[in-house]
Design an enzyme around this catalytic site. Structure first.
Site: not given
Length: 828
Positions: A664, A707
């Site tokens: 990611s 996040k």
């Protein structure tokens, strides 16, 4: 001079505020509170596929159609499966009762008898009563006048015949001038007489030789008659014993016939009738077990009496399975599926210092109790007992339950000689487990697909819809009634659904993990009670979520403190070359939170390619390796079409000392590389997440909400300046369910969230410089970021090419010098 990207172009890439959080309007619930909603009667919400498969699996009765219920924990699969199994069991007939009885032909192989449900207990009670009646009747028979008279007649006849033999022998002895005396050992001594008195040894020795010889011959003749008489009397004793034994048996049989005939008339099953006839014959043969002992009982007699009691165990009935209390087929959930818990056992008792057993000590297992119905087992627990799994498959294949000692399965010495008769098996086994275990068993166990042909898979989420809103409200109503919680207002229901959408990770869906939702229901009701409210409102739900987070976010706060004080170095303002903020999700128990990590890249001339410092230090996983190899493919495809890539670069996650995996951050690492190559700085107030493919297309990632919120909290702690934000893949917009404070900051222009499709779009947001497009003839346009990268790589290639040429010249000169010297040596 760099070519800037227009501001209006950057604005287009921002995620609209309306897409940051998909709120459920309270008006979606027609009722004001859950008290006005009908409780959820049965079924499960949002699992149509699983419901369909479950109904099929429970109805089909063919061999091999056992069920595997797959799904993550908390989806309610175990509760729903038990409820559906019980529902299906009500419409099925009650299975038979099973008893183990003594096998009179082969004592080590107890017989299994079956009876209609509820009649096994009745059979056991009748047999216990029968045993008492037998004991009473036998004692009554032996004490009866008729039996005693017959016995006396036989004994008197024997005594008469014996006395006649003794009389004849005595007369012969007198004729021969002898007397007969019985010895202490039960023998008979012949003694010669002289003048009517026994002759002593001295007198016998003084007799003439002829007299002595005559006495010896008479003694010999008499002893022969004595031996013959004793033999005949012994034969008479045997005859009378046989007659009395036969009398006993005939008397017992006459007494037993009225007891056994009603049982034989009631139980018409051929196997049961055969057992009863063998039982009757065995009692007749062993009637001595029932005789009453008289006189004083000494310790040895007590031991013998105990042995007699053990002998009477053969006439008992071991009721193994009693289905008298059932109203349909049984449903058994075995939480500890060990070998003995599943398949039964033979227990032992200590007798005279040794371990003994008998058929009355055979105990059933869960498979016996579930026979004719449904057996539910957690597959993870079952596989912790490999022998249980192996034997379960064998019994399902053979269609019978056989109780055996576990040591025999292991190939060890058997501790029990009993081999109980197998019982026919008709059960539907339902395994509960994860999809992963189902996949592994399907691949590695050839029997598994044959025996468990029905897969019932529970999904982790469901589509939003009006029907699901009503079902959810009904679920909350039924749960509140069950746990005695306060009623929920429709605003609270909307807040609960928003939480469910966040758990699902998709604005269009709801989670099916009702474990977490149930927990939130209990805690929201608690905080409402603490506030003396009579109805749970939306603020109580939010308070419960805040309290849950406060109890679990200790590590999150500690790491944020380290960032605030500068121990963990994270910049959220300014610009730097080759440095960027990546985002990761950390997990502590059931709490997940996002944390920014500084990622740095340095580029220099060389041919080593991209060096992953984490990989070199064994702190990088395989997926992270793959992400970096993709970066090499992207750079080579864009900038090495007409010349090699003369690049060495090092990339690392700064201040991380644990293992890193996943791709990611691959786009983030590529941004840092492009910045280092172009020498164009990156805005440190923007964090990035997203993976990338070799064509520069951004791919979605997980944990997007955590996040974004993690970086927002850091920026908020260090000071929001209106320039900060996060870049996410455009595919993750549908996953956004951000907290209200983040949405408000975006609405106020203090924080920003951009969506990108390509590396070009992302690098333009990070640097404010146009990425540039490639022209096959002239390359990338000057002043663009990719143009600067191309120019830098061209310089590197020229430098490494010149160094290579100089090296070749030096090598050629040295070779020529060596050739000249060798020729001189040959001439000399």
């Amino acid at each position: 001079m760099w070519k800037p990207i227009p501001n209006e172009e950057l604005e287009k890439r921002k995620v609209p505020i309306a897409q940051l959080h998909a709120s459920t309007p309270p008006e979606a619930f027609p009722c004001e509170t859950t008290e006005q909603v009908e409780p959820l009667k049965e079924g499960i919400i949002g699992q149509d596929r699983a419901v369909h498969a479950m109904e099929f699996g429970l109805k089909i009765r063919k061999a091999g159609y056992n069920l595997y219920v797959a799904g993550p924990p908390g989806t309610g699969k175990a509760t729903y499966t038990q409820a559906k199994a019980k529902q299906a069991a009500k419409g099925k007939p009650m299975p038979e009762d099973w008893c183990y009885v003594y096998n009179f032909s082969y004592p080590d192989h107890p017989l299994a008898l079956s009876f209609p449900a509820g009649e096994g207990k009745e059979f056991k009670m009748r047999m216990d009563t029968l045993l008492q009646d037998i004991e009473r009747e036998i004692r009554k028979t032996f004490a009866g006048e008729e039996y005693q008279k017959s016995r006396r007649e036989r004994m008197q006849d024997f005594e008469k015949k014996a006395q006649e033999r003794w009389k004849e022998l005595d007369e012969l002895a007198r004729e021969l001038n002898f007397s007969l005396e019985r010895t202490g050992e039960g023998g008979i001594a012949t003694i010669p007489l002289l003048f009517g008195k026994p002759i002593s040894n001295e007198e016998f020795s003084r007799l003439p030789e002829v007299s002595r010889q005559e006495i010896k011959e008479k003694s010999k003749r008499l002893e022969q008659h004595v031996s013959e008489s004793v033999r005949q009397i012994q034969l008479l004793e045997k005859e009378v014993e046989q007659e009395i034994t036969q009398l006993d048996k005939e008397s017992v049989r006459q007494a037993l016939t009225p007891l056994f005939q009603p049982m034989i008339d009631v139980y018409t099953d051929e196997k049961v009738q055969k057992y009863l006839r063998e039982y009757e014959e065995d009692v007749a043969q062993n009637h001595g077990f029932f005789k009453e002992e008289t006189g004083e009982v000494n310790p040895m007699a007590r031991l013998l009496q105990r042995n007699e009691e053990n002998n009477l165990l053969r006439y008992k009935v071991n009721l193994l399975v009693d289905n008298d209390k059932l109203s349909g087929a049984p449903v058994v959930f075995e939480s500890n599926p060990t070998y003995y818990n599943l398949f039964g056992r033979v227990e032992y008792r200590s007798t005279f210092g040794t371990m003994t057993t008998d058929f009355t000590m055979i105990k059933p297992g869960a498979l016996h109790m579930a026979n004719g119905g449904y057996l539910l087992v957690q597959i993870a627990e079952l596989l912790r007992n490999p022998l249980s799994w192996h034997v379960l498959k064998r019994m399902l294949k053979t269609g019978s339950i056989r109780i055996e000692n576990a040591s025999e399965e292991h190939g060890l010495v058997a501790t029990s000689s009993l081999k109980p008769e197998a019982i026919p098996l008709d059960v539907k086994v339902i395994l509960l487990g994860s999809p992963h275990i189902h996949h592994v068993l399907s691949e590695l166990d050839e029997d598994f697909p044959k025996l468990f042909k029905v897969k019932v898979e529970f999904d982790t989420d469901m589509r939003k819809g009006e029907r699901h809103y009503h079902e959810f409200a009904a679920f909350v109503r039924s749960y509140c009634e069950k746990e005695k919680l306060l009623p929920f207002h429709r605003s609270a229901l909307a807040a609960l659904l928003d939480y469910g959408t966040r758990l699902a990770g998709d604005q269009r869906k709801l989670t099916t993990n009702f474990h977490n939702l149930s927990r939130l229901l209990v805690e929201a009701s608690f905080w409402a009670e603490e506030a003396s409210a009579s109805i749970v409102m939306a603020e109580h739900v939010r308070q419960a979520l805040e309290e849950q987070e406060y109890r679990a976010n200790h590590m999150d706060e500690k790491l944020r403190e380290l960032i605030e004080e500068g121990t963990i170095m994270v910049d959220v303002d300014g610009e730097k070359v080759g440095q960027i903020n990546g985002l990761a999700v950390l997990q502590t128990g059931d709490y997940a939170f996002g944390q920014p990590h500084r990622i740095t890249a340095r580029t220099f001339i060389g041919r080593q390619g991209i060096i992953n410092i984490e990989r070199e230090t064994s702190l990088s996983g395989q997926f992270h390796h793959k992400g970096l190899l993709i970066l090499s493919g992207y750079l080579a495809g864009n900038f090495a079409q007409d010349k090699p890539l003369p690049l060495s670069a090092s990339i690392t996650f700064e201040q991380t000392y644990s293992r890193i995996d996943g791709d990611s951050a691959s786009s983030t690492e590529l941004y840092a590389l492009l910045s280092s190559l172009s020498d164009i700085p990156i805005r440190q107030g923007i964090a990035v997440t997203g993976s990338v493919n070799q064509f520069g297309e951004i791919q979605p990632i997980g944990g997007v909400n955590e996040k974004i919120e993690g970086f927002f909290m850091v920026c908020q702690a260090l000071g929001l300046n209106g320039e900060q934000g996060v870049i996410i893949p455009h595919q993750n917009v549908k996953n956004l369910m951000l907290r209200p404070e983040v949405v408000e900051a975006v609405r106020a222009g203090q924080f920003h969230i951009w969506q990108v499709r390509t590396i070009e779009e992302g690098i333009e947001i990070l640097t404010g410089v146009c990425a540039g497009t490639s022209d096959k003839r002239d390359g990338y346009e000057q002043g663009t970021l990719f143009g600067e990268v191309s120019r830098r790589l061209a310089q590197m290639f020229s430098s490494i090419k010149e160094d290579t040429a100089d090296l070749v010249i030096d090598v050629d000169a040295q070779a020529m010098q060596k050739l000249i010297e060798s020729e001189k040596e040959e001439k000399s």
